[in-house]
Write an enzyme that holds these catalytic residues in place. Structure first.
Site, PDB file in Angstrom:
ATOM      1  N   SER A   8      -6.366 -13.159  -0.458  1.00  0.00           N
ATOM      2  CA  SER A   8      -5.460 -12.618   0.554  1.00  0.00           C
ATOM      3  C   SER A   8      -6.146 -11.483   1.298  1.00  0.00           C
ATOM      4  CB  SER A   8      -4.181 -12.102  -0.108  1.00  0.00           C
ATOM      5  OG  SER A   8      -3.486 -11.309   0.842  1.00  0.00           O
ATOM      6  N   HIS A  33      -6.384 -16.559   2.957  1.00  0.00           N
ATOM      7  CA  HIS A  33      -4.927 -16.426   2.971  1.00  0.00           C
ATOM      8  C   HIS A  33      -4.551 -15.238   3.872  1.00  0.00           C
ATOM      9  CE1 HIS A  33      -0.886 -17.029   1.262  1.00  0.00           C
ATOM     10  NE2 HIS A  33      -0.783 -15.707   1.244  1.00  0.00           N
ATOM     11  N   ASP A  35      -1.524 -12.995   5.338  1.00  0.00           N
ATOM     12  CA  ASP A  35      -0.125 -12.612   5.125  1.00  0.00           C
ATOM     13  C   ASP A  35       0.434 -11.947   6.374  1.00  0.00           C
ATOM     14  OD1 ASP A  35       0.510 -13.307   2.349  1.00  0.00           O
ATOM     15  OD2 ASP A  35      -1.171 -11.978   1.888  1.00  0.00           O
ATOM     16  N   MET A  37       3.618 -10.294   8.098  1.00  0.00           N
ATOM     17  CA  MET A  37       4.901  -9.662   7.751  1.00  0.00           C
ATOM     18  C   MET A  37       5.472  -8.938   8.958  1.00  0.00           C
ATOM     19  SD  MET A  37       3.731  -7.880   4.209  1.00  0.00           S
ATOM     20  CE  MET A  37       2.863  -8.789   2.932  1.00  0.00           C
ATOM     21  N   HIS A  66       0.549 -17.360   5.834  1.00  0.00           N
ATOM     22  CA  HIS A  66       1.823 -17.279   5.101  1.00  0.00           C
ATOM     23  C   HIS A  66       2.749 -16.383   5.914  1.00  0.00           C
ATOM     24  CE1 HIS A  66       3.811 -15.438   1.216  1.00  0.00           C
ATOM     25  NE2 HIS A  66       4.661 -16.178   1.902  1.00  0.00           N
ATOM     26  N   MET A  68       5.823 -14.387   6.572  1.00  0.00           N
ATOM     27  CA  MET A  68       6.980 -13.703   5.972  1.00  0.00           C
ATOM     28  C   MET A  68       7.719 -13.034   7.117  1.00  0.00           C
ATOM     29  SD  MET A  68       4.892 -12.309   2.689  1.00  0.00           S
ATOM     30  CE  MET A  68       3.350 -12.619   3.527  1.00  0.00           C
ATOM     31  N   MET A 137       6.311 -17.920  -4.760  1.00  0.00           N
ATOM     32  CA  MET A 137       6.038 -16.479  -4.824  1.00  0.00           C
ATOM     33  C   MET A 137       6.229 -16.002  -6.256  1.00  0.00           C
ATOM     34  SD  MET A 137       5.055 -15.328  -1.885  1.00  0.00           S
ATOM     35  CE  MET A 137       4.848 -13.691  -2.582  1.00  0.00           C
ATOM     36  N   GLY A 142       5.945  -8.879   0.330  1.00  0.00           N
ATOM     37  CA  GLY A 142       5.950  -7.646   1.109  1.00  0.00           C
ATOM     38  C   GLY A 142       4.750  -6.753   0.851  1.00  0.00           C
ATOM     39  N   PHE A 143       4.197  -6.835  -0.348  1.00  0.00           N
ATOM     40  CA  PHE A 143       3.115  -5.918  -0.703  1.00  0.00           C
ATOM     41  C   PHE A 143       2.107  -6.596  -1.621  1.00  0.00           C
ATOM     42  CE2 PHE A 143       7.060  -3.643  -0.053  1.00  0.00           C
ATOM     43  CZ  PHE A 143       6.699  -2.698   0.894  1.00  0.00           C
ATOM     44  N   GLY A 144       0.864  -6.175  -1.495  1.00  0.00           N
ATOM     45  CA  GLY A 144      -0.152  -6.615  -2.446  1.00  0.00           C
ATOM     46  C   GLY A 144      -0.093  -5.718  -3.678  1.00  0.00           C
ATOM     47  N   GLY A 145      -0.762  -6.132  -4.733  1.00  0.00           N
ATOM     48  CA  GLY A 145      -0.926  -5.281  -5.909  1.00  0.00           C
ATOM     49  C   GLY A 145       0.287  -5.148  -6.806  1.00  0.00           C
ATOM     50  N   ASP A 175       1.415 -17.304  -5.393  1.00  0.00           N
ATOM     51  CA  ASP A 175       1.029 -16.104  -4.648  1.00  0.00           C
ATOM     52  C   ASP A 175       1.711 -14.857  -5.199  1.00  0.00           C
ATOM     53  OD1 ASP A 175       0.323 -14.270  -2.704  1.00  0.00           O
ATOM     54  OD2 ASP A 175       1.359 -15.278  -1.060  1.00  0.00           O
ATOM     55  N   GLY A 176       0.886 -13.906  -5.639  1.00  0.00           N
ATOM     56  CA  GLY A 176       1.411 -12.612  -6.073  1.00  0.00           C
ATOM     57  C   GLY A 176       1.070 -12.286  -7.508  1.00  0.00           C
ATOM     58  N   GLY A 177       0.287 -11.229  -7.707  1.00  0.00           N
ATOM     59  CA  GLY A 177      -0.052 -10.799  -9.065  1.00  0.00           C
ATOM     60  C   GLY A 177      -0.939 -11.770  -9.813  1.00  0.00           C
ATOM     61  N   GLY A 197      -5.181 -11.279  -3.984  1.00  0.00           N
ATOM     62  CA  GLY A 197      -5.578 -10.205  -3.072  1.00  0.00           C
ATOM     63  C   GLY A 197      -6.314  -9.112  -3.812  1.00  0.00           C
ATOM     64  N   SER A 198      -5.547  -8.281  -4.538  1.00  0.00           N
ATOM     65  CA  SER A 198      -6.170  -7.145  -5.213  1.00  0.00           C
ATOM     66  C   SER A 198      -7.140  -7.589  -6.307  1.00  0.00           C
ATOM     67  CB  SER A 198      -5.105  -6.202  -5.777  1.00  0.00           C
ATOM     68  OG  SER A 198      -4.083  -6.919  -6.396  1.00  0.00           O
TER      69      SER A 198
HETATM   70  C1  DX5 Z   1       2.697 -10.628  -0.916  1.00  0.00           C
HETATM   71  C2  DX5 Z   1       1.692 -11.536  -0.264  1.00  0.00           C
HETATM   72  C3  DX5 Z   1       0.544 -11.833  -1.148  1.00  0.00           C
HETATM   73  C4  DX5 Z   1      -0.244 -10.618  -1.544  1.00  0.00           C
HETATM   74  C5  DX5 Z   1      -0.943 -10.931  -2.828  1.00  0.00           C
HETATM   75  O1  DX5 Z   1       3.804 -10.525  -0.111  1.00  0.00           O
HETATM   76  O2  DX5 Z   1       2.282 -12.766   0.084  1.00  0.00           O
HETATM   77  O3  DX5 Z   1      -0.301 -12.812  -0.581  1.00  0.00           O
HETATM   78  O4  DX5 Z   1      -1.177 -10.227  -0.591  1.00  0.00           O
HETATM   79  O5  DX5 Z   1      -1.564  -9.784  -3.282  1.00  0.00           O
HETATM   80  P1  DX5 Z   1      -1.900  -9.595  -4.823  1.00  0.00           P
HETATM   81  O6  DX5 Z   1      -2.812 -10.723  -5.205  1.00  0.00           O
HETATM   82  O7  DX5 Z   1      -2.571  -8.252  -4.856  1.00  0.00           O
HETATM   83  O8  DX5 Z   1      -0.605  -9.632  -5.569  1.00  0.00           O
HETATM   84 ZN    ZN Z   2       0.893 -14.462   0.741  1.00  0.00          ZN
END
Ligand code: DX5
Ligand code: ZN
Length: 216
Positions: A8, A33, A35, A37, A66, A68, A137, A142-145, A175-177, A197-198
């Site tokens: 991401s 990927h 994102d 938003m 993606h 959102m 999801m 909404g947020f990475g990490g 997607d996510g964590g 992402g992170s």
């Molecule tokens: C969250 C995004 C994800 C996010 C994933 O809303 O859709 O794609 O960037 O980030 P990590 O891998 O850090 O959870």
């Molecule tokens: Zn995403």
């Protein structure tokens, strides 16, 4: 099919965006990927077309956007024009999901449907044979990490079963964590594509992190 990895770009270094793009080009990753938003569907604003175009210019792997955002139909044509190949919209953001899926396909892209953690996979039943991929999801978007919500694993299993039962070859993206700690479990549950992402850009060695997430 082997596991695909889509880093991401939300976690990329935007001060040196070209370097982050090059890492994905050179690494074991398969897709970019992106994102998107809007501050309405999710409580955050990420980036828009100037950044998508800057990434597209240097990317040598497919772009997976993606969305959102509310009312995503408004921007489908523009994402196609940017060279996006995989475009996912949220089930929760579409009043006429079936129409939206075919709008994406008409523009020559693969159509994905994303669902939030609270949305049951059973709600996808009537579009199982229409979408090309489904995005589960595993955090609230909404947020990475953020921390992985374990319930996503059983949702992947159930969706895999539903797709098999109706003979659909649609892919499942998570997607996510996601990171090295849960990649194998998600793959065993039936995931085809992992977004990270992170776990990629926050790693001391992103190239090594990409290989390890893919189990290489
Ligand atoms: C969250 C995004 C994800 C996010 C994933 O809303 O859709 O794609 O960037 O980030 P990590 O891998 O850090 O959870
Ligand atoms: Zn995403």
């Amino acid at each position: 099919m082997s596991l695909l990895l889509a880093p991401s770009m939300l976690s990329a270094n935007f001060g040196e965006l070209d370097k982050s793009v090059e890492l994905v080009n050179e690494g074991a990753a398969d897709w970019f990927h992106l994102d998107i938003m809007d501050g309405l569907f999710v409580p955050n604003i990420s980036y828009g077309f100037p950044v998508v175009k800057a990434i597209a210019k240097r990317a040598r792997k497919p772009l997976d956007a993606h969305l959102m955002i509310v009312d995503p139909d408004r921007y489908i044509d523009t994402f196609a024009a940017c060279g996006v190949e995989y475009l996912s919209v949220h089930y929760e953001a579409c009043n006429h999901l079936h129409r939206t899926i075919y709008h994406i396909k008409d523009k020559g892209m693969k159509a994905g449907v994303a669902i939030n953690p609270h949305t049951p996979v059973d709600n996808l039943k009537e579009v199982l044979s229409d979408a090309d991929f489904f995005l589960i999801m595993s955090v609230n978007p909404g947020f990475g990490g953020q921390s992985f919500i374990p319930n996503a694993v059983s949702k992947v299993k159930r969706l895999r079963q539903m797709l098999q039962e109706c003979g659909s070859g649609a892919l499942i993206e998570v997607d996510g964590g996601v990171g090295v700690q849960n990649a194998a479990q998600l793959c065993a549950a039936g995931a085809d594509i992992l977004v990270a992402g992170s776990a990629v850009f926050g790693a001391a060695d992103p190239l090594d992190a990409m290989r390890r997430i893919k189990g290489e």
